[in-house]
Design a protein around this motif. Structure first.
Motif, PDB file in Angstrom:
ATOM      1  N   VAL A  35     -10.299  -1.854 -11.248  1.00 39.43           N
ATOM      2  CA  VAL A  35      -9.385  -0.735 -11.009  1.00 39.43           C
ATOM      3  C   VAL A  35      -9.880   0.117  -9.838  1.00 39.43           C
ATOM      4  O   VAL A  35      -9.098   0.503  -8.965  1.00 39.43           O
ATOM      5  CB  VAL A  35      -9.223   0.117 -12.285  1.00 39.43           C
ATOM      6  N   ILE A  36     -11.166   0.416  -9.799  1.00 38.55           N
ATOM      7  CA  ILE A  36     -11.728   1.221  -8.710  1.00 38.55           C
ATOM      8  C   ILE A  36     -11.577   0.498  -7.383  1.00 38.55           C
ATOM      9  O   ILE A  36     -11.202   1.098  -6.364  1.00 38.55           O
ATOM     10  CB  ILE A  36     -13.202   1.564  -8.989  1.00 38.55           C
ATOM     11  N   PHE A  37     -11.824  -0.797  -7.352  1.00 43.27           N
ATOM     12  CA  PHE A  37     -11.705  -1.580  -6.124  1.00 43.27           C
ATOM     13  C   PHE A  37     -10.264  -1.585  -5.621  1.00 43.27           C
ATOM     14  O   PHE A  37     -10.001  -1.317  -4.450  1.00 43.27           O
ATOM     15  CB  PHE A  37     -12.192  -3.013  -6.370  1.00 43.27           C
ATOM     16  N   ILE A  38      -9.314  -1.859  -6.509  1.00 45.14           N
ATOM     17  CA  ILE A  38      -7.904  -1.907  -6.114  1.00 45.14           C
ATOM     18  C   ILE A  38      -7.419  -0.512  -5.700  1.00 45.14           C
ATOM     19  O   ILE A  38      -6.672  -0.371  -4.725  1.00 45.14           O
ATOM     20  CB  ILE A  38      -7.048  -2.501  -7.248  1.00 45.14           C
ATOM     21  N   ALA A  39      -7.861   0.517  -6.397  1.00 46.78           N
ATOM     22  CA  ALA A  39      -7.483   1.886  -6.026  1.00 46.78           C
ATOM     23  C   ALA A  39      -8.008   2.229  -4.631  1.00 46.78           C
ATOM     24  O   ALA A  39      -7.328   2.906  -3.853  1.00 46.78           O
ATOM     25  CB  ALA A  39      -8.024   2.876  -7.052  1.00 46.78           C
ATOM     26  N   GLY A  40      -9.186   1.760  -4.303  1.00 52.27           N
ATOM     27  CA  GLY A  40      -9.720   1.981  -2.962  1.00 52.27           C
ATOM     28  C   GLY A  40      -8.892   1.296  -1.898  1.00 52.27           C
ATOM     29  O   GLY A  40      -8.609   1.871  -0.836  1.00 52.27           O
ATOM     30  N   LEU A  41      -8.477   0.061  -2.159  1.00 48.69           N
ATOM     31  CA  LEU A  41      -7.628  -0.653  -1.199  1.00 48.69           C
ATOM     32  C   LEU A  41      -6.289   0.053  -1.025  1.00 48.69           C
ATOM     33  O   LEU A  41      -5.796   0.223   0.096  1.00 48.69           O
ATOM     34  CB  LEU A  41      -7.404  -2.093  -1.666  1.00 48.69           C
ATOM     35  N   VAL A  42      -5.686   0.471  -2.136  1.00 43.40           N
ATOM     36  CA  VAL A  42      -4.414   1.192  -2.070  1.00 43.40           C
ATOM     37  C   VAL A  42      -4.601   2.517  -1.322  1.00 43.40           C
ATOM     38  O   VAL A  42      -3.756   2.910  -0.506  1.00 43.40           O
ATOM     39  CB  VAL A  42      -3.848   1.428  -3.492  1.00 43.40           C
ATOM     40  N   GLY A  43      -5.697   3.194  -1.572  1.00 43.52           N
ATOM     41  CA  GLY A  43      -5.980   4.453  -0.889  1.00 43.52           C
ATOM     42  C   GLY A  43      -6.090   4.290   0.617  1.00 43.52           C
ATOM     43  O   GLY A  43      -5.604   5.136   1.383  1.00 43.52           O
ATOM     44  N   ILE A  44      -6.697   3.207   1.068  1.00 42.05           N
ATOM     45  CA  ILE A  44      -6.809   2.948   2.503  1.00 42.05           C
ATOM     46  C   ILE A  44      -5.428   2.746   3.111  1.00 42.05           C
ATOM     47  O   ILE A  44      -5.125   3.269   4.192  1.00 42.05           O
ATOM     48  CB  ILE A  44      -7.712   1.725   2.762  1.00 42.05           C
ATOM     49  N   VAL A  45      -4.577   1.999   2.435  1.00 38.75           N
ATOM     50  CA  VAL A  45      -3.212   1.759   2.931  1.00 38.75           C
ATOM     51  C   VAL A  45      -2.436   3.071   2.998  1.00 38.75           C
ATOM     52  O   VAL A  45      -1.767   3.358   3.991  1.00 38.75           O
ATOM     53  CB  VAL A  45      -2.485   0.717   2.046  1.00 38.75           C
ATOM     54  N   ILE A  46      -2.521   3.886   1.946  1.00 38.74           N
ATOM     55  CA  ILE A  46      -1.819   5.169   1.928  1.00 38.74           C
ATOM     56  C   ILE A  46      -2.342   6.081   3.032  1.00 38.74           C
ATOM     57  O   ILE A  46      -1.562   6.743   3.728  1.00 38.74           O
ATOM     58  CB  ILE A  46      -1.934   5.836   0.540  1.00 38.74           C
ATOM     59  N   LEU A  47      -3.641   6.108   3.231  1.00 41.63           N
ATOM     60  CA  LEU A  47      -4.225   6.927   4.291  1.00 41.63           C
ATOM     61  C   LEU A  47      -3.722   6.482   5.662  1.00 41.63           C
ATOM     62  O   LEU A  47      -3.382   7.314   6.512  1.00 41.63           O
ATOM     63  CB  LEU A  47      -5.759   6.855   4.240  1.00 41.63           C
ATOM     64  N   ALA A  48      -3.639   5.179   5.884  1.00 41.80           N
ATOM     65  CA  ALA A  48      -3.139   4.647   7.159  1.00 41.80           C
ATOM     66  C   ALA A  48      -1.692   5.062   7.382  1.00 41.80           C
ATOM     67  O   ALA A  48      -1.302   5.441   8.498  1.00 41.80           O
ATOM     68  CB  ALA A  48      -3.284   3.134   7.195  1.00 41.80           C
ATOM     69  N   ILE A  49      -0.883   5.007   6.340  1.00 48.25           N
ATOM     70  CA  ILE A  49       0.526   5.416   6.454  1.00 48.25           C
ATOM     71  C   ILE A  49       0.633   6.909   6.761  1.00 48.25           C
ATOM     72  O   ILE A  49       1.407   7.313   7.643  1.00 48.25           O
ATOM     73  CB  ILE A  49       1.298   5.055   5.165  1.00 48.25           C
ATOM     74  N   VAL A  50      -0.139   7.733   6.063  1.00 43.33           N
ATOM     75  CA  VAL A  50      -0.092   9.175   6.280  1.00 43.33           C
ATOM     76  C   VAL A  50      -0.539   9.519   7.698  1.00 43.33           C
ATOM     77  O   VAL A  50       0.094  10.333   8.377  1.00 43.33           O
ATOM     78  CB  VAL A  50      -0.952   9.908   5.229  1.00 43.33           C
ATOM     79  N   VAL A  51      -1.595   8.893   8.170  1.00 41.35           N
ATOM     80  CA  VAL A  51      -2.083   9.155   9.521  1.00 41.35           C
ATOM     81  C   VAL A  51      -1.041   8.727  10.555  1.00 41.35           C
ATOM     82  O   VAL A  51      -0.783   9.446  11.517  1.00 41.35           O
ATOM     83  CB  VAL A  51      -3.432   8.436   9.768  1.00 41.35           C
ATOM     84  N   ARG A  52      -0.429   7.596  10.332  1.00 44.81           N
ATOM     85  CA  ARG A  52       0.590   7.116  11.271  1.00 44.81           C
ATOM     86  C   ARG A  52       1.800   8.064  11.307  1.00 44.81           C
ATOM     87  O   ARG A  52       2.345   8.340  12.368  1.00 44.81           O
ATOM     88  CB  ARG A  52       1.037   5.708  10.906  1.00 44.81           C
ATOM     89  N   LEU A  53       2.222   8.554  10.137  1.00 45.81           N
ATOM     90  CA  LEU A  53       3.335   9.500  10.098  1.00 45.81           C
ATOM     91  C   LEU A  53       2.966  10.844  10.739  1.00 45.81           C
ATOM     92  O   LEU A  53       3.803  11.498  11.358  1.00 45.81           O
ATOM     93  CB  LEU A  53       3.795   9.707   8.658  1.00 45.81           C
ATOM     94  N   ALA A  54       1.729  11.263  10.569  1.00 44.87           N
ATOM     95  CA  ALA A  54       1.273  12.535  11.134  1.00 44.87           C
ATOM     96  C   ALA A  54       1.192  12.467  12.662  1.00 44.87           C
ATOM     97  O   ALA A  54       1.474  13.454  13.341  1.00 44.87           O
ATOM     98  CB  ALA A  54      -0.072  12.910  10.543  1.00 44.87           C
ATOM     99  N   ILE A  55       0.826  11.324  13.181  1.00 46.04           N
ATOM    100  CA  ILE A  55       0.707  11.157  14.646  1.00 46.04           C
ATOM    101  C   ILE A  55       2.078  11.019  15.289  1.00 46.04           C
ATOM    102  O   ILE A  55       2.359  11.604  16.316  1.00 46.04           O
ATOM    103  CB  ILE A  55      -0.184   9.949  14.982  1.00 46.04           C
ATOM    104  N   GLY A  56       2.922  10.197  14.718  1.00 47.34           N
ATOM    105  CA  GLY A  56       4.205   9.897  15.381  1.00 47.34           C
ATOM    106  C   GLY A  56       5.306  10.436  14.623  1.00 47.34           C
ATOM    107  O   GLY A  56       6.340  10.824  14.775  1.00 47.34           O
TER     108      GLY A  56
END
Length: 56
Positions: A35-56
């Motif tokens: 669960v911790i491993f999968i949550a970390g992977l999901v967190g990275i994807v969500i962070l990438a999406i948020v950063v991309r939306l914040a930039i553009g």
């Protein structure tokens, strides 16, 4: 001429075979670790999406 694999003081450190030097395995034996491993992977994807939306 040195090939860059040796230290200046001559101490080469430990020598490992190819079998010992290969990358390790991710062992997720317990449900909590999975669960911790999968949550970390999901967190990275969500962070990438948020950063991309914040930039553009």
């Amino acid at each position: 001429m040195s090939d860059g694999r040796h230290d200046k003081d001559g101490d080469n450190g430990p020598v490992f075979s190819a079998e010992q030097a290969r990358q390790g395995e991710i062992i997720l034996r317990t449900r909590t670790r999975r669960v911790i491993f999968i949550a970390g992977l999901v967190g990275i994807v969500i962070l990438a999406i948020v950063v991309r939306l914040a930039i553009g």
